[in-house]
Write a protein that holds these residues in place. Structure first.
Motif, mmCIF file in Angstrom:
data_model
loop_
_atom_site.group_PDB
_atom_site.id
_atom_site.type_symbol
_atom_site.label_atom_id
_atom_site.label_comp_id
_atom_site.label_asym_id
_atom_site.label_seq_id
_atom_site.Cartn_x
_atom_site.Cartn_y
_atom_site.Cartn_z
ATOM 1 N N VAL A 93 0.935 -1.210 -0.238
ATOM 2 C CA VAL A 93 0.261 0.394 0.058
ATOM 3 C C VAL A 93 0.786 1.031 -0.130
ATOM 4 C CG1 VAL A 93 -1.382 0.906 1.537
ATOM 5 C CG2 VAL A 93 -2.205 -1.269 1.139
ATOM 6 N N LEU A 94 1.925 0.934 1.093
ATOM 7 C CA LEU A 94 2.521 2.482 1.105
ATOM 8 C C LEU A 94 3.932 2.982 -0.606
ATOM 9 C CD1 LEU A 94 4.224 1.943 4.215
ATOM 10 C CD2 LEU A 94 2.507 4.022 3.432
ATOM 11 N N SER A 95 3.746 1.534 -1.436
ATOM 12 C CA SER A 95 4.844 1.594 -2.766
ATOM 13 C C SER A 95 3.659 2.377 -3.249
ATOM 14 C CB SER A 95 5.215 -0.008 -2.948
ATOM 15 O OG SER A 95 3.878 -0.755 -3.557
ATOM 16 N N PHE A 96 2.792 2.491 -3.297
ATOM 17 C CA PHE A 96 1.466 3.388 -4.355
ATOM 18 C C PHE A 96 1.603 4.449 -4.108
ATOM 19 C CE2 PHE A 96 -3.047 5.216 -3.964
ATOM 20 C CZ PHE A 96 -2.855 5.361 -5.644
ATOM 21 N N LEU A 97 1.531 4.914 -2.780
ATOM 22 C CA LEU A 97 1.300 6.236 -1.796
ATOM 23 C C LEU A 97 2.674 6.870 -2.415
ATOM 24 C CD1 LEU A 97 -0.907 5.207 1.023
ATOM 25 C CD2 LEU A 97 -1.556 6.808 -0.885
ATOM 26 N N LYS A 98 3.599 6.022 -2.363
ATOM 27 C CA LYS A 98 5.219 6.221 -2.386
ATOM 28 C C LYS A 98 5.081 6.481 -4.451
ATOM 29 C CE LYS A 98 7.544 4.236 0.181
ATOM 30 N NZ LYS A 98 8.637 3.105 1.072
ATOM 31 N N LEU A 99 4.335 6.212 -5.374
ATOM 32 C CA LEU A 99 3.963 5.866 -7.051
ATOM 33 C C LEU A 99 4.785 5.072 -6.897
ATOM 34 C CD1 LEU A 99 2.945 9.943 -6.801
ATOM 35 C CD2 LEU A 99 1.250 7.576 -6.837
ATOM 36 N N ILE B 295 -3.688 10.981 6.445
ATOM 37 C CA ILE B 295 -2.276 11.672 6.655
ATOM 38 C C ILE B 295 -2.346 9.849 7.875
ATOM 39 C CG2 ILE B 295 -1.385 12.531 8.953
ATOM 40 C CD1 ILE B 295 -2.863 14.877 8.627
ATOM 41 N N GLY B 296 -3.154 9.355 7.784
ATOM 42 C CA GLY B 296 -2.694 7.619 9.214
ATOM 43 C C GLY B 296 -2.510 7.000 7.879
ATOM 44 N N TRP B 297 -2.817 7.428 6.749
ATOM 45 C CA TRP B 297 -2.809 5.759 5.545
ATOM 46 C C TRP B 297 -1.145 5.955 4.946
ATOM 47 C CZ3 TRP B 297 -5.116 5.758 0.456
ATOM 48 C CH2 TRP B 297 -5.299 4.632 0.205
ATOM 49 N N GLY B 298 -0.971 7.794 4.888
ATOM 50 C CA GLY B 298 0.655 7.504 3.995
ATOM 51 C C GLY B 298 1.716 7.385 5.202
ATOM 52 N N ILE B 299 0.715 7.275 7.054
ATOM 53 C CA ILE B 299 1.948 6.969 7.974
ATOM 54 C C ILE B 299 2.493 5.687 7.886
ATOM 55 C CG2 ILE B 299 2.667 7.224 9.508
ATOM 56 C CD1 ILE B 299 0.950 10.093 10.221
ATOM 57 N N LEU C 5 0.242 5.277 15.358
ATOM 58 C CA LEU C 5 0.073 6.892 15.326
ATOM 59 C C LEU C 5 -0.992 6.717 14.245
ATOM 60 C CD1 LEU C 5 0.166 9.890 15.236
ATOM 61 C CD2 LEU C 5 2.298 9.487 14.314
ATOM 62 N N GLY C 6 -0.431 5.910 13.134
ATOM 63 C CA GLY C 6 -1.473 5.709 11.760
ATOM 64 C C GLY C 6 -2.847 5.679 12.456
ATOM 65 N N GLY C 7 -3.310 4.318 12.920
ATOM 66 C CA GLY C 7 -4.242 3.889 13.442
ATOM 67 C C GLY C 7 -4.725 4.495 13.665
ATOM 68 N N LEU C 8 -3.559 5.500 14.786
ATOM 69 C CA LEU C 8 -4.985 6.597 15.853
ATOM 70 C C LEU C 8 -5.461 7.385 14.486
ATOM 71 C CD1 LEU C 8 -2.807 8.079 18.364
ATOM 72 C CD2 LEU C 8 -5.258 7.120 18.435
ATOM 73 N N LEU C 9 -5.414 7.820 14.074
ATOM 74 C CA LEU C 9 -6.122 8.907 12.603
ATOM 75 C C LEU C 9 -7.094 8.102 11.802
ATOM 76 C CD1 LEU C 9 -1.871 10.585 11.680
ATOM 77 C CD2 LEU C 9 -3.916 11.593 13.404
ATOM 78 N N VAL C 10 -6.442 7.331 11.257
ATOM 79 C CA VAL C 10 -7.185 6.452 10.643
ATOM 80 C C VAL C 10 -8.567 5.920 11.389
ATOM 81 C CG1 VAL C 10 -7.362 3.890 9.485
ATOM 82 C CG2 VAL C 10 -5.209 4.557 9.082
ATOM 83 N N GLY C 11 -8.367 5.808 12.283
ATOM 84 C CA GLY C 11 -9.925 5.259 12.936
ATOM 85 C C GLY C 11 -10.507 6.835 13.700
ATOM 86 N N PHE C 12 -10.050 7.514 13.877
ATOM 87 C CA PHE C 12 -10.720 9.091 13.946
ATOM 88 C C PHE C 12 -11.857 9.657 12.328
ATOM 89 C CE2 PHE C 12 -11.063 13.679 14.572
ATOM 90 C CZ PHE C 12 -11.694 13.413 16.187
ATOM 91 N N GLY C 13 -10.054 9.394 11.477
ATOM 92 C CA GLY C 13 -10.571 10.381 10.396
ATOM 93 C C GLY C 13 -12.400 9.574 9.392
ATOM 94 N N THR C 14 -11.677 8.555 9.737
ATOM 95 C CA THR C 14 -12.473 7.674 9.219
ATOM 96 C C THR C 14 -13.692 7.911 9.238
ATOM 97 O OG1 THR C 14 -11.912 5.145 10.228
ATOM 98 C CG2 THR C 14 -10.865 5.319 7.690
#
Lengths: 134, 153
Positions: A30-36, A92-96, B97-106
């Motif tokens: 998934v990250l390799s997609f987000l890094k294009l 942002i969370g997806w990208g992290i 950190l990503g999980g927290l933002l994913v849970g909140f944002g979605t």
């Protein structure tokens, strides 16, 4: 288990199988997609959306009612600032982390135990959202 | 652009679509994921927001759907997977950190990659189209910044 939940379980198994087959259960892919670097995710999302669009807009129209009764309701949300700000925060969370809700849950089935922490964090995030709104 | 080829992506996506369509055509339910967190929390929190009728009604089938996802990925890993069982090398702080933002944002957005991305787009929802464009754009920018800061994978 009632009939409805048996179908939900079978559909969910297909869903999880497809996510794993497509590599979406691997945060690195998934990250390799987000890094294009590898645009394959577009085909996963596009393929799934096209099949579902056919079911919702064509098959359901012929069928008129769900097999188990009730009625068909297409998924239409109301556009608001919440939808968009939420999508920004999710992005942002997806990208992290390379995690989204479905792929993270399915990833557990591939033996990827660290993602349990990510799922736990998603519960906390969902909880905080309701806390802030009340 | 496609170092691993297109086949696993397209075929995997079609299988996901068949699963979602089966559930919709038989039960009328949209097999979307992020609501699972809110409805499951209704077993643990007495707060009004979680104890809404809609959450209580949905929590059973949503837990069943999540169980199906795990079983499906498990079956694939046991049978056709080229890599077998596997563990991510993404750092734990990023998962948390990503999980927290994913849970909140979605939940704030009322949808995720499956809710807006699959069921929403398939329902020709403009709200979902805008959401997908936003989370994909922001995801690409974020992952690129994280990468530029030297954090990998």
């Amino acid at each position: 288990m009632n009939k409805r939940n048996i179908i939900v379980l079978i559909g969910g198994i297909l869903f999880g199988f497809g996510l794993s087959y497509s590599g979406m259960t691997k945060q690195e892919i998934v990250l390799s997609f987000l890094k294009l670097e590898d645009l394959g995710l577009i085909f996963v999302l596009g393929g799934a959306a096209l099949v579902t669009a056919f079911a919702i807009n064509v098959l359901a129209k012929y069928q008129k009612k769900p097999v188990l009764g009730g009625e068909f309701k297409p998924r239409r949300g109301i556009l608001s600032w919440k939808t968009i700000i939420g999508a920004v925060i999710f992005g942002i969370g997806w990208g992290i982390s390379g995690q989204c809700p479905g792929s993270a849950v399915a990833s557990l089935g591939t033996g990827n135990l660290p993602v349990l922490l990510g799922i736990f964090a998603m519960f906390i995030g969902a909880y905080l959202k309701e806390r802030l709104e009340s | 652009m496609f170092p691993l080829g297109i086949e696993p992506y397209l075929l995997g996506g079609l299988i996901v679509g068949i699963g979602v369509s089966l559930i919709y055509l038989v039960t009328g339910l949209h097999a979307t994921q992020s609501s699972f967190f809110t409805t499951t929390l209704s077993w643990f929190s007495k707060r009004k927001n979680f104890q809404k009728d809609s959450n209580i009604k949905q929590r059973g089938w949503r837990l069943t759907l999540a169980t199906g996802l795990v079983i499906g990925a498990f079956i694939h890993t046991l049978t056709l997977s080229p890599t077998g069982f596997w563990t991510t090398s993404v750092q734990l702080w990023r998962l948390i950190l990503g999980g927290l933002l994913v849970g909140f944002g979605t939940r704030l957005s009322s949808g995720c990659t499956s809710g807006h991305g699959i069921s929403g787009l398939a329902s020709l929802s403009k709200t979902s189209l805008y959401s997908v464009i936003v989370f994909m754009g922001v995801g690409i920018v974020t992952a690129s910044i994280v990468n530029m800061l030297g954090v990998s994978p």
